[in-house]
Motif scaffolding. Structure first.
Motif: not given
Length: 270
Positions: A1-7, A66-74
């Motif tokens: 599972m990926a994590e969103a990384v601020p850049v 936020d909208v693509m939370r499921d894609v990020i988690e997969a």
């Protein structure tokens, strides 16, 4: 599972895949050479994933994270979250849809592999406008074309604008490039296809006449914007075909012509 990384730094090397997206000449060289393409927008990213393309990374604004939370988690690839200003500095334009993904290209299959079992094939010769390529692929997906073959100089179906105009339908239709044009038309003929060239020659039959012949295996050949098909392609075709028109109009945009031809020649129910 990926994590969103601020850049926050637009020069961060992790964002290299997304730099200078508006430089068409640069991207046309870089993307195939580096084995990537860019998917833009939620629907297109999802369709690329559903079609089996592997992700290299995603670049999202917070809203789309936020909208693509499921894609990020997969995802197993890194996901970078940036402000709209940083996204614009990196890409060179305002990313209206707020979501980009860098995807891995796949090896192109041999033409013979795509022809096996196919009944309707489109061949695009030297179409250089990415929007026309994307629209023609969308037509092919919607109207029963089994495969698309591209000449060596045809525009890239996986260039960002092509993918965007096609609404991701470039992922749905199998395609590949021909290597020896127009000699490769012999491959189609050997596979049992009748090759019909859309053109305005004196020997052209109407599209209705072609449709009435109800060929079991048919390849429709479309030429570049403006000049149309080359003499070599016309000489190699089995049929020359025109779309009858009124009001003094002699031709349609190549994408519009493809939609008309695909619909008219679709296989008939048994």
């Amino acid at each position: 599972m990926a994590e969103a990384v601020p850049v926050t730094d637009p020069d961060d090397p992790r964002l290299h895949d997304y730099t200078d997206l508006t430089d068409v000449a640069l991207r046309r060289r870089r993307e195939p050479a580096e084995g990537l393409f860019i998917a833009e927008g939620e629907k297109v990213i999802r369709r690329a994933g559903e079609a089996g393309y592997a992700m290299r990374s995603m670049l999202l604004s917070q809203k789309w994270a936020d909208v693509m939370r499921d894609v990020i988690e997969a995802a197993t690839a890194p996901v970078y979250v940036v402000s709209p200003a940083v996204a614009e500095q990196v890409t060179g334009y305002h990313v209206h849809r707020g979501a980009l993904a860098s995807m891995h290209r796949r090896p192109m299959p041999p033409p013979a592999d795509l022809l096996a079992g196919a009944r309707r094939v489109a061949v695009f010769e030297d179409i250089v406008d990415h929007a026309n390529v994307g629209a023609a692929f969308r037509n092919a997906a919607a109207l029963g074309v089994d495969a698309v073959l591209l000449t060596p100089r045809c525009a890239d179906p996986l260039y960002r604008r092509s993918v965007k105009v096609s609404m991701g339908n470039v992922f749905q239709v199998p395609w590949t490039r021909l290597e020896s044009w127009p000699h490769d038309l012999g491959t189609l003929r050997s596979a049992g296809f009748t090759v019909a060239a859309l053109c305005l020659s004196e020997r052209a039959i109407t599209l209705d006449e072609l449709a009435a012949k109800d060929h079991d295996r048919l390849a429709l050949l479309f030429g570049t914007e403006g000049d149309g098909l080359t003499p070599g392609a016309l000489a190699a075709a089995d049929e020359h075909v025109r779309i009858p028109m009124d009001a003094g109009v002699d031709s349609l945009n190549v994408a519009a012509a493809s939609a008309v031809a695909f619909y008219a020649t679709r296989p008939r129910p048994a």
